[in-house]
Motif scaffolding. Sequence first.
Motif, mmCIF file in Angstrom:
data_model
loop_
_atom_site.group_PDB
_atom_site.id
_atom_site.type_symbol
_atom_site.label_atom_id
_atom_site.label_comp_id
_atom_site.label_asym_id
_atom_site.label_seq_id
_atom_site.Cartn_x
_atom_site.Cartn_y
_atom_site.Cartn_z
ATOM 1 N N PRO A 101 -31.736 57.587 4.242
ATOM 2 C CA PRO A 101 -31.516 56.976 2.924
ATOM 3 C C PRO A 101 -31.721 57.947 1.762
ATOM 4 N N ARG A 130 -35.753 55.433 12.088
ATOM 5 C CA ARG A 130 -34.777 54.501 12.654
ATOM 6 C C ARG A 130 -34.917 54.335 14.167
ATOM 7 N N LYS A 183 -27.862 55.072 6.366
ATOM 8 C CA LYS A 183 -28.722 54.199 7.174
ATOM 9 C C LYS A 183 -29.751 55.027 7.926
ATOM 10 N N THR A 184 -29.357 56.219 8.356
ATOM 11 C CA THR A 184 -30.264 57.116 9.060
ATOM 12 C C THR A 184 -31.138 57.893 8.087
ATOM 13 N N LYS A 219 -23.175 55.062 7.300
ATOM 14 C CA LYS A 219 -23.897 55.336 8.534
ATOM 15 C C LYS A 219 -24.944 56.429 8.315
#
Length: 427
Positions: free
Chosen positions: A326, A170, A323-324, A320
Amino acid sequence: MSVPSHIDSYYAASANDKKVRPKLEGEHRCDVCVVGAGFTGISTALSLAERGKRVVVLEGTRIGFGASGRNGGQIVNSFNRDIDYITRTYGEDIGQKMGKMAFAGSELIRERIEKYNIDCDLKHGNVFAACNKKQFEDLKSKKALWEAHGHNELELLSASSIQDHIGSDRYAGGLLDRKGGHIQPLNLVLGQAQALESLGGIIFEDSKAIRIEQGKPAKVVTEHGVVVADTVVVAGNAYLLGLIPEVEKKAMPCGTQMVATEVLSEELQKQLLPTGYCVEDCNYLLDYFRLSGDGRLIYGGGTSYGAREPGKIEQLIVPKMLKTFPYLKGVKIDFEWTGNFLLTLLRMPQVGCIGDNLFYAQGYSGHGVTNSHLMGVILADAIEGDRERYDVFASMPQYPFPGGRMLRVPYTAIGASYYIMRDKLGI
């Protein structure tokens, strides 16, 4: 009779010291009465007790009940506003003096842990993670700035090398601060509270201060007792709850949310954070995460202005986290909690004295772990007559939020929306 308890957090569940201190009853006489048993209050009290002062601490609920026992547990250096901003805004002299204090809080924490043998899962090192190229350029500037003020344990991380520390693609790069770190914050404040008691300090829990009668000496009144003291220190931060309205109006409580996963396998821990450093990203409303001492991922983020309690923290934070990382989909969440920190309009700590002997300190604006520890020593110095560092903070203006209690939340939320958009656009 019900006993006040900590919120249902991972920190409370893993607290080393579950002893309940007595409630204040009757009259007690001391040199200094400290209101609030969080980092600021306990650091101040411990600093004074080390110098032979008779100290009484009043806590409305439990030691570390507020932000000190709920935060992300990250030892992050400097202030919300960094040294370059402070220098531009307040002048070269103030900037240089603040630069000398920017890294002192983290050093003090380590000294206390070693001196008093505090078991709080101390791990060294933290990473600032850039979500875009603009943030990475800012980290380059931060490295140069901190090095100019004597901090030489920094390493710039490229988009590839940051993956040696964070198992995520990310980030556009990062900055490793080896003087940073992380701890179990509730155990840190409890350990210092025990150190205070070993030096003769007294802590009363479930003893909310309802009134302060100024004078020489001053009186701090609770429901069932009173403390008579030469000096009073108010260290309630986001939990003052009307005790000193003229101080409370200068800052705004904000809520942040966290979750803790189930205990993860060693293999998964190594995949997530191979070097064990804690992480915070560089967004305005940032995400932060680390591994606990027993191998859970603690992940936090988001801010609710005005300290509103979110209804379902897991639904807010888990997206959240995914997202970092998965590959954490389906991992069980064992704990979720929220806590309030205190935001000031200028994003700088507020320190002052009302009359001759009523001190206060508040408003670390997200940098409370290190700043609050340092502030305890600074307040103790000031009470003892050495106001050199105290005067640096006290000289800075302290403005109330515009619009008073009714409008400070929407005004701040509007401002935050602007910066969130900047984060998304990478500008």
